[in-house]
Design a protein around this motif. Structure first.
Motif, PDB file in Angstrom:
ATOM      1  N   UNK A  96      -3.593   2.372 -10.916  1.00 57.81           N
ATOM      2  CA  UNK A  96      -3.910   1.795  -9.594  1.00 57.81           C
ATOM      3  C   UNK A  96      -5.030   2.609  -8.939  1.00 57.81           C
ATOM      4  N   UNK A  97      -5.744   1.962  -7.999  1.00 53.39           N
ATOM      5  CA  UNK A  97      -6.772   2.742  -7.294  1.00 53.39           C
ATOM      6  C   UNK A  97      -6.142   3.778  -6.363  1.00 53.39           C
ATOM      7  N   UNK A  98      -6.715   4.985  -6.350  1.00 50.26           N
ATOM      8  CA  UNK A  98      -6.189   6.071  -5.517  1.00 50.26           C
ATOM      9  C   UNK A  98      -7.346   6.664  -4.713  1.00 50.26           C
ATOM     10  N   UNK A  99      -7.161   6.745  -3.399  1.00 49.71           N
ATOM     11  CA  UNK A  99      -8.225   7.236  -2.519  1.00 49.71           C
ATOM     12  C   UNK A  99      -7.794   8.561  -1.922  1.00 49.71           C
ATOM     13  N   UNK A 100      -8.621   9.577  -2.054  1.00 49.45           N
ATOM     14  CA  UNK A 100      -8.291  10.869  -1.443  1.00 49.45           C
ATOM     15  C   UNK A 100      -8.846  10.898  -0.025  1.00 49.45           C
ATOM     16  N   UNK A 101      -7.979  11.193   0.912  1.00 49.48           N
ATOM     17  CA  UNK A 101      -8.431  11.312   2.303  1.00 49.48           C
ATOM     18  C   UNK A 101      -9.058  12.702   2.450  1.00 49.48           C
ATOM     19  N   UNK A 102     -10.287  12.732   2.906  1.00 54.50           N
ATOM     20  CA  UNK A 102     -11.026  13.990   3.030  1.00 54.50           C
ATOM     21  C   UNK A 102     -10.542  14.691   4.317  1.00 54.50           C
TER      22      UNK A 102
ATOM     23  N   UNK B 214      -3.413   3.416  -3.224  1.00 58.61           N
ATOM     24  CA  UNK B 214      -2.739   4.559  -2.593  1.00 58.61           C
ATOM     25  C   UNK B 214      -3.800   5.416  -1.895  1.00 58.61           C
ATOM     26  N   UNK B 215      -3.471   5.927  -0.710  1.00 62.37           N
ATOM     27  CA  UNK B 215      -4.345   6.915  -0.066  1.00 62.37           C
ATOM     28  C   UNK B 215      -3.519   8.160   0.205  1.00 62.37           C
TER      29      UNK B 215
ATOM     30  N   UNK C  53     -11.506  14.491   8.302  1.00 62.36           N
ATOM     31  CA  UNK C  53     -10.592  14.027   9.360  1.00 62.36           C
ATOM     32  C   UNK C  53     -10.607  15.037  10.506  1.00 62.36           C
ATOM     33  N   UNK C  54     -10.534  16.320  10.151  1.00 64.08           N
ATOM     34  CA  UNK C  54     -10.488  17.356  11.190  1.00 64.08           C
ATOM     35  C   UNK C  54     -11.804  17.388  11.980  1.00 64.08           C
ATOM     36  N   UNK C  55     -12.897  17.104  11.280  1.00 67.34           N
ATOM     37  CA  UNK C  55     -14.204  17.117  11.960  1.00 67.34           C
ATOM     38  C   UNK C  55     -14.445  15.819  12.731  1.00 67.34           C
ATOM     39  N   UNK C  56     -13.573  14.847  12.547  1.00 68.59           N
ATOM     40  CA  UNK C  56     -13.706  13.584  13.285  1.00 68.59           C
ATOM     41  C   UNK C  56     -14.720  12.636  12.664  1.00 68.59           C
ATOM     42  N   UNK C  57     -15.158  12.915  11.439  1.00 71.36           N
ATOM     43  CA  UNK C  57     -16.170  12.036  10.819  1.00 71.36           C
ATOM     44  C   UNK C  57     -15.544  10.971   9.929  1.00 71.36           C
ATOM     45  N   UNK C  58     -14.258  11.118   9.630  1.00 68.31           N
ATOM     46  CA  UNK C  58     -13.570  10.070   8.851  1.00 68.31           C
ATOM     47  C   UNK C  58     -12.503   9.436   9.742  1.00 68.31           C
ATOM     48  N   UNK C  59     -12.541   8.117   9.879  1.00 64.18           N
ATOM     49  CA  UNK C  59     -11.591   7.440  10.767  1.00 64.18           C
ATOM     50  C   UNK C  59     -10.528   6.688   9.952  1.00 64.18           C
ATOM     51  N   UNK C  60      -9.364   6.455  10.555  1.00 60.12           N
ATOM     52  CA  UNK C  60      -8.329   5.662   9.879  1.00 60.12           C
ATOM     53  C   UNK C  60      -8.831   4.261   9.548  1.00 60.12           C
ATOM     54  N   UNK C  61      -9.677   3.709  10.411  1.00 61.23           N
ATOM     55  CA  UNK C  61     -10.178   2.348  10.176  1.00 61.23           C
ATOM     56  C   UNK C  61     -10.997   2.302   8.892  1.00 61.23           C
ATOM     57  N   UNK C  62     -11.776   3.357   8.649  1.00 64.94           N
ATOM     58  CA  UNK C  62     -12.604   3.378   7.436  1.00 64.94           C
ATOM     59  C   UNK C  62     -11.714   3.406   6.191  1.00 64.94           C
ATOM     60  N   UNK C  63     -10.660   4.233   6.215  1.00 58.04           N
ATOM     61  CA  UNK C  63      -9.761   4.294   5.062  1.00 58.04           C
ATOM     62  C   UNK C  63      -9.018   2.960   4.920  1.00 58.04           C
TER      63      UNK C  63
ATOM     64  N   UNK D 282       0.857  -1.194   0.000  1.00 59.06           N
ATOM     65  CA  UNK D 282       0.000   0.000   0.000  1.00 59.06           C
ATOM     66  C   UNK D 282       0.889   1.239   0.000  1.00 59.06           C
ATOM     67  N   UNK D 283       0.410   2.322  -0.617  1.00 58.03           N
ATOM     68  CA  UNK D 283       1.124   3.603  -0.609  1.00 58.03           C
ATOM     69  C   UNK D 283       0.317   4.617   0.204  1.00 58.03           C
ATOM     70  N   UNK D 284       0.998   5.348   1.079  1.00 60.98           N
ATOM     71  CA  UNK D 284       0.365   6.430   1.840  1.00 60.98           C
ATOM     72  C   UNK D 284       1.104   7.727   1.536  1.00 60.98           C
ATOM     73  N   UNK D 285       0.395   8.782   1.197  1.00 63.71           N
ATOM     74  CA  UNK D 285       1.060  10.050   0.869  1.00 63.71           C
ATOM     75  C   UNK D 285       0.474  11.179   1.708  1.00 63.71           C
ATOM     76  N   UNK D 286       1.368  11.829   2.484  1.00 64.78           N
ATOM     77  CA  UNK D 286       0.954  12.990   3.279  1.00 64.78           C
ATOM     78  C   UNK D 286       1.695  14.242   2.862  1.00 64.78           C
ATOM     79  N   UNK D 287       2.678  14.079   1.997  1.00 67.03           N
ATOM     80  CA  UNK D 287       3.439  15.241   1.533  1.00 67.03           C
ATOM     81  C   UNK D 287       2.591  16.051   0.559  1.00 67.03           C
TER      82      UNK D 287
END
Ligand SMILES: Nc1ncnc2c1ncn2[C@@H]1O[C@H](COP(=O)(O)OP(=O)(O)O)[C@@H](O)[C@H]1O
Ligand SMILES: O=C(O)[C@@H](O)C(=O)COP(=O)(O)O
Length: 576
Positions: free
Chosen positions: A433-439, A466-467, A443-453, A412-417
């Protein structure tokens, strides 16, 4: 000149430790303090009793009285007594096995120790246990006695000693590393290494250490405290040169942390004329007249001016350090660097400043600077500075170990840069490849969790998904304006750390991470222990392997070619 008091409990340790000093640290002055009754008395006592403990303490005091900068015991049979003496001493007092044990544990959990002198085995087991507990790595040590070896070496028959030790090494199966128990056994290192595929370590050669901190963008006082603690630890291991490594884009803010940390380290080491050189020409990072360039752009026009945490708005390294409160900063200009090592050394020594920016635009410049730094207590620079330092160390090392194996498994690829290069790499990956954008607002509002991603990624895991959180400068500015720079960074760090943990727990064995801070968060969360450096995927980015079998590629946001992600995952696969 550094004076090291060597305390010998047996004559057979003397020659190997002197050979090791001559090869690894010729500038030091080892002096010998001998009490050859210690070894037989230890054998007769059957344990380290009070009398032996007091004798070890007296010898330590005597070593210090000789003016030694550090005391090194060369016999492995007195661990607890040396520790007690060290606690009372005002300078480093070292046991012979510390560095060797750590080097072996870096290779894995199952360690075998070939031990010719049986009475030393129990205390070495205790030392090993204490070190493994401290590191929490669950490492185990099996002692393999080598009858006849010590008698052979005492009789001067080194060939027989080496043959016995090598034969024992050749019989061992299923271990991650083999250690040779005493300084005297180090003579057999080459023979033993030839007799087995398992990496073999001996005390005198295992003496280098790296401490990785995540201190780039924490408050300056904490970065200083962490760096000084790391320095103290390295000094206690007997390190003679300390390199403070920072980013080759000099990532820092007007508050720090490069200037304050470099000044604190220099102060603690009493160093002046300390080189400051973030050049990494292979990656286009060059320094001319004290100004940092990325390719053909000044640093402040390279994209780094938009960095989410350390926007670099000034390419003048002296002025930038000055804003961090370092006082006047010197310069060794390129025209001096091109005159070679002696001229560079003279310029550094003549400087009134504690920190001296040193120009470099090519690898040859870094080689000359490296040669000029032989014997320097403190060096600061990007990873490029290491290029010229290795030539000063005549280190054959304990042999190149076979690379660790990674079980082929999900990647898996994780990108925070948020760097331009990472964003281009994400787009490139998206093509196949599939690419998922982390909202990020979610995340800041606490409605998206790491487990869901994690669940989303795991559902696609066969396709190298990749996320990413990586945003444009405008998106980053919006998030930071709403929540604050530190709050966004801290929340995303936590998110990526938890996400990585969930992925690894679910069986992911290959992880590519884009972003220095993001990588730090992932590594802190996974706590994989020491990582073995493997093949370079792209300049400055190697494959790393943990003892657990996990393979990692930790990429600075700016590094790597556009197709980096897929190539990195590919490069981690074990090939038959
Ligand atoms: N969409 C976003 N908005 C704001 N900040 C972000 C976003 N995505 C990532 N970040 C933050 O940007 C920083 C990127 O730094 P880092 O991972 O070190 O990358 P680099 O290696 O490019 O410096 C991290 O602190 C991360 O939390
Ligand atoms: O782009 C750069 O030069 C920096 O991000 C950098 O030097 C990172 O280096 P590493 O920490 O060695 O990855």
């Amino acid at each position: 000149m550094t004076r090291i008091a060597l305390i010998h409990a047996t004559p057979i340790a003397v020659e190997p430790v002197h050979a090791a000093f001559a090869a690894l640290w010729p500038e030091a002055r080892p002096i010998d303090i001998m009490d050859y009754s210690l070894s037989p008395d230890r054998e007769a006592a059957g344990c380290i009793d009070d009398a032996l403990t007091r004798r070890i303490e007296a010898l330590t005091r005597y070593g210090i009285l000789t003016g030694a900068d550090a005391v090194l015991f060369t016999c492995s049979a007195f661990g607890a007594a040396i520790e007690a003496a060290a606690a009372r001493a005002d300078r480093p007092v070292l046991r012979p096995n510390e560095a060797m044990f750590r080097a072996a544990m870096d290779r894995g959990r199952r360690i075998a120790m070939i031990c010719p002198f049986a009475p030393a085995a129990a205390s070495m087991q205790d030392e090993f246990r204490a070190e493994a507990d401290r590191l929490g790595n669950g490492a185990t040590l099996d002692t393999i006695l080598a009858p006849g070896a010590i008698e052979a070496v005492r009789a001067g028959d080194i060939a027989t000693h080496n043959r016995i030790v090598a034969a024992k090494a050749g019989e061992l199966r299923g271990y991650d590393a083999i250690v040779l128990a005493h300084f005297s056994t180090a003579r057999a290192l080459d023979d033993a290494s030839r007799a087995t595929d398992i990496p073999v370590f001996a005390s005198p050669q295992a003496a280098a250490g790296v401490v990785a901190l995540k201190s780039r963008s924490i408050p300056a006082d904490r970065a200083v405290a962490q760096s000084l603690a790391a320095l103290d630890w390295l000094l206690a291991q007997g390190c003679r040169q300390v390199v403070f490594k920072y980013c080759s884009t000099f990532d820092s803010t007007p508050q720090g942390n490069i200037g304050p940390v470099a000044m604190a380290l220099a102060d603690r080491l009493g160093a002046r004329g300390v080189v400051v050189c973030p050049a990494f020409p292979t990656m286009g990072r060059t320094i001319y007249q004290g100004h940092l360039f990325v390719g053909d752009r000044l640093l402040s026009e390279s994209g780094m001016q938009d960095h989410p945490l350390t926007p670099m708005t000034d390419p003048d390294l002296r002025r930038w350090l000055g804003r961090q409160g370092t006082g006047p900063v010197g310069l060794v200009p390129l025209c001096v660097v091109r005159q070679g090592a002696a001229a560079i050394r003279a310029a550094l020594e003549a400087s009134d400043a504690t920190l001296v920016v040193t120009d470099a635009t090519s690898d040859e410049d870094l080689m000359a600077i490296g040669a000029a730094l032989a014997g320097a207590r403190l060096v600061t620079g990007g990873s490029g500075i290491a290029l010229g330092l290795a030539q000063n160390l005549d280190v054959a090392g304990p042999g190149v170990a076979a690379p660790r194996r990674t079980a082929p498994g999900p990647g898996v690829v994780l990108a925070g840069s948020c760097s331009g290069m990472t964003r281009r790499q994400i787009e490139h990956h998206r093509a196949a490849h599939p690419v998922i954008e982390i909202d990020v607002p979610a995340v800041m509002a606490g409605t998206l969790t790491p487990e869901a991603v994690a669940r989303q990624l795991l559902a696609l895991v066969a396709q190298a998904p990749l996320a990413f959180s990586s945003g444009s400068p405008e998106q980053v500015a919006r998030m930071q304006a709403e929540y604050g720079r530190e709050a966004v960074a801290a929340r995303l760090d936590g998110f990526f750390g938890d996400l990585a943990r969930a992925l690894v727990a679910a069986g992911v064995t290959r992880l590519v991470v884009a972003g220095g801070e993001t990588s730090g968060a992932v590594v802190s969360a996974l706590a994989p222990g020491a990582l073995e450096v493997g093949a370079e995927i792209d300049p400055g980015v190697p494959v790393l392997r943990a003892a657990s079998g996990l393979a990692l590629a930790l990429k600075s946001g700016n590094f790597g070619a556009e197709d980096f992600f897929a190539r990195a995952l590919d490069g981690m696969e074990d090939r038959p």
